[in-house]
Design a protein around this motif. Structure first.
Motif, PDB file in Angstrom:
ATOM      1  N   ILE A   1      -3.708   3.590   0.827  1.00 54.34           N
ATOM      2  CA  ILE A   1      -4.291   3.751  -0.509  1.00 54.34           C
ATOM      3  C   ILE A   1      -5.300   4.890  -0.554  1.00 54.34           C
ATOM      4  CG2 ILE A   1      -3.395   1.423  -1.306  1.00 54.34           C
ATOM      5  CD1 ILE A   1      -6.187   0.258  -0.785  1.00 54.34           C
TER       6      ILE A   1
ATOM      7  N   LEU B   1       3.548   3.556  -4.767  1.00 54.23           N
ATOM      8  CA  LEU B   1       3.300   2.493  -5.626  1.00 54.23           C
ATOM      9  C   LEU B   1       1.856   2.714  -6.323  1.00 54.23           C
ATOM     10  CD1 LEU B   1       4.118  -0.648  -3.699  1.00 54.23           C
ATOM     11  CD2 LEU B   1       5.486   0.295  -5.538  1.00 54.23           C
ATOM     12  N   HIS B   2       1.032   3.706  -5.593  1.00 53.71           N
ATOM     13  CA  HIS B   2      -0.358   4.184  -6.272  1.00 53.71           C
ATOM     14  C   HIS B   2      -0.383   5.547  -6.780  1.00 53.71           C
ATOM     15  CE1 HIS B   2      -1.629   0.387  -4.260  1.00 53.71           C
ATOM     16  NE2 HIS B   2      -0.848   0.746  -3.255  1.00 53.71           N
ATOM     17  N   TYR B   3       0.523   6.450  -6.138  1.00 52.17           N
ATOM     18  CA  TYR B   3       0.305   7.780  -6.374  1.00 52.17           C
ATOM     19  C   TYR B   3       1.716   8.563  -6.764  1.00 52.17           C
ATOM     20  CZ  TYR B   3      -3.854   6.432  -3.758  1.00 52.17           C
ATOM     21  OH  TYR B   3      -5.275   5.913  -3.502  1.00 52.17           O
ATOM     22  N   SER B   4       2.470   7.702  -7.236  1.00 50.20           N
ATOM     23  CA  SER B   4       3.865   7.953  -7.954  1.00 50.20           C
ATOM     24  C   SER B   4       4.501   9.191  -7.208  1.00 50.20           C
ATOM     25  CB  SER B   4       3.544   8.550  -9.379  1.00 50.20           C
ATOM     26  OG  SER B   4       3.023   7.473 -10.209  1.00 50.20           O
TER      27      SER B   4
ATOM     28  N   GLY C   1       0.823  -1.322   0.038  1.00 50.16           N
ATOM     29  CA  GLY C   1      -0.033   0.025  -0.089  1.00 50.16           C
ATOM     30  C   GLY C   1       1.006   1.238   0.103  1.00 50.16           C
TER      31      GLY C   1
ATOM     32  N   HIS D   1       2.628   4.715  -0.639  1.00 49.44           N
ATOM     33  CA  HIS D   1       2.020   5.616  -1.584  1.00 49.44           C
ATOM     34  C   HIS D   1       2.810   5.900  -2.807  1.00 49.44           C
ATOM     35  CE1 HIS D   1       1.180  10.009  -2.240  1.00 49.44           C
ATOM     36  NE2 HIS D   1      -0.132   9.688  -1.275  1.00 49.44           N
TER      37      HIS D   1
ATOM     38  N   SER E   1       2.381  11.601   1.186  1.00 53.12           N
ATOM     39  CA  SER E   1       2.904  10.883   2.227  1.00 53.12           C
ATOM     40  C   SER E   1       3.528  11.246   3.241  1.00 53.12           C
ATOM     41  CB  SER E   1       3.800   9.810   1.163  1.00 53.12           C
ATOM     42  OG  SER E   1       4.166   8.774   2.048  1.00 53.12           O
TER      43      SER E   1
ATOM     44  N   ALA F   1      -4.982   9.473  -2.020  1.00 52.34           N
ATOM     45  CA  ALA F   1      -4.845   9.905  -3.503  1.00 52.34           C
ATOM     46  C   ALA F   1      -4.720  11.345  -3.617  1.00 52.34           C
ATOM     47  CB  ALA F   1      -6.063   9.518  -4.189  1.00 52.34           C
TER      48      ALA F   1
END
Length: 333
Positions: free
Chosen positions: A127, A43-46, A39, A41, A134, A130
């Protein structure tokens, strides 16, 4: 056959973690893996940024980093613009120097070098964030011994001029973020498949900016033309260095907007040169522009003498063959 540029790594790297309140002491760890929560940050929100700089071996055996301070300042700026935890520039400097010193004996002799990749990314496992930065992050310094970028000789690059799209969101351009490179992969891949282009020169609304991975420079006689700095494209350290050296040589530096129309008009002139600037190649020659289904030769289509002169001048400073009058080198060992 030599390994591809940037695919061989030193066995250890320096790393530090920010837990939301403080950075952990830097330590050297194995560089072949890193543990992240799925989860995280990044990995999901670059939420990631990085730098690229080099260490060079001089004839006396000493090892020197080139313009480390400039790269560290840009990394700190990228981190702030991504709202990542603040990086201590002193910590970053110490970790870079520690890592390079540890592998100083592995720094290749000229024309090789040790490529240094400091990287900062968000690690908070959330996650649902968005639209929130972070609060936790990781910073590491990875190194890779690299050979001569032009071992096979100068290749005249083919650039597709793209005036409908952009490399990345305009307010993100000056951030050296992985997401910006990812957003350019589609256009570059299509250009490679469709017209055998090596890169895409992004020219939104006819405004010549940069390619997917390097700044763009046009050389017309004694004049260097390149887009003036703004937040829409990367403020290249190599670009800055070359402009300073060109000014030292008495060349005219024009940092301004240039249109696709003017670019093609100037490119048609005998002796005109075009090049891409970046840490890996310093200056790579451009021989062809592709625009709206037509190909345009730059100058005489051969490697330009002014470009070679500038590249040699910068390489000579990096390898200790010329005096470092600008204080660009930091001795590590």
């Amino acid at each position: 056959m030599a390994a591809a540029f940037g695919t061989v790594f030193m066995p250890e790297m320096a790393i530090s973690w920010f837990d939301g309140s403080r950075w952990s002491p830097s330590e050297m760890v194995q560089s072949n893996s890193i543990s992240l929560h799925p989860g995280a940050h990044v990995l999901h929100y670059s939420s990631t940024c990085f730098e690229g700089l080099k260490a060079f071996r001089h004839d006396d055996g000493s090892v020197h980093l080139f313009r480390m301070d400039k790269n560290i300042a840009r990394l700190a700026q990228s981190s702030r613009l991504l709202y990542l935890p603040e990086l201590s520039e002193e910590m970053v400097s110490d970790m870079i120097k520690e890592t390079v010193a540890r592998f100083a004996d592995e720094v290749p002799s000229p024309p090789g070098s040790l490529y240094v990749r400091p990287t900062h990314f968000g690690t908070e496992a959330a996650i649902g964030k968005a639209a929130v930065a972070s609060s936790e992050s990781c910073f590491f310094v990875l190194t890779s011994p690299v050979g001569d970028y032009f071992a096979g000789g100068d290749k005249m690059l083919r650039l597709l001029l793209e005036d409908n799209g952009m490399r990345c969101a305009p307010h993100m351009g000056m951030i050296k973020s992985g997401g910006n490179y990812a957003s350019a992969l589609g256009p570059i891949s299509r250009a490679r498949d469709d017209v055998q282009a090596d890169q895409v020169l992004f020219c939104p609304n006819g405004d010549v900016q940069e390619t997917g991975a390097a700044n763009f420079i046009l050389i017309d006689g004694n004049e260097i033309i390149t887009k003036a700095l703004d937040e829409s494209f990367l403020h290249g350290v190599t670009r800055d260095s070359l402009l300073i050296l060109a000014k030292d040589m008495g060349m005219t530096i024009s940092e301004r907007d240039i249109s696709v129309t003017e670019l093609l008009e100037r490119a048609a002139k005998p002796g005109c040169e075009a090049a891409l600037s970046g840490t890996a190649a310093v200056l790579a020659p451009v021989g062809t522009f592709i625009y709206q289904g037509k190909e345009y030769t730059v100058g005489d289509g051969q490697v330009g003498q002014t470009m070679l002169k500038l590249r040699t001048a910068l390489n000579d400073i990096q390898w200790g063959k010329a005096e470092d009058t600008h204080g660009w080198l930091t001795r590590v060992k």
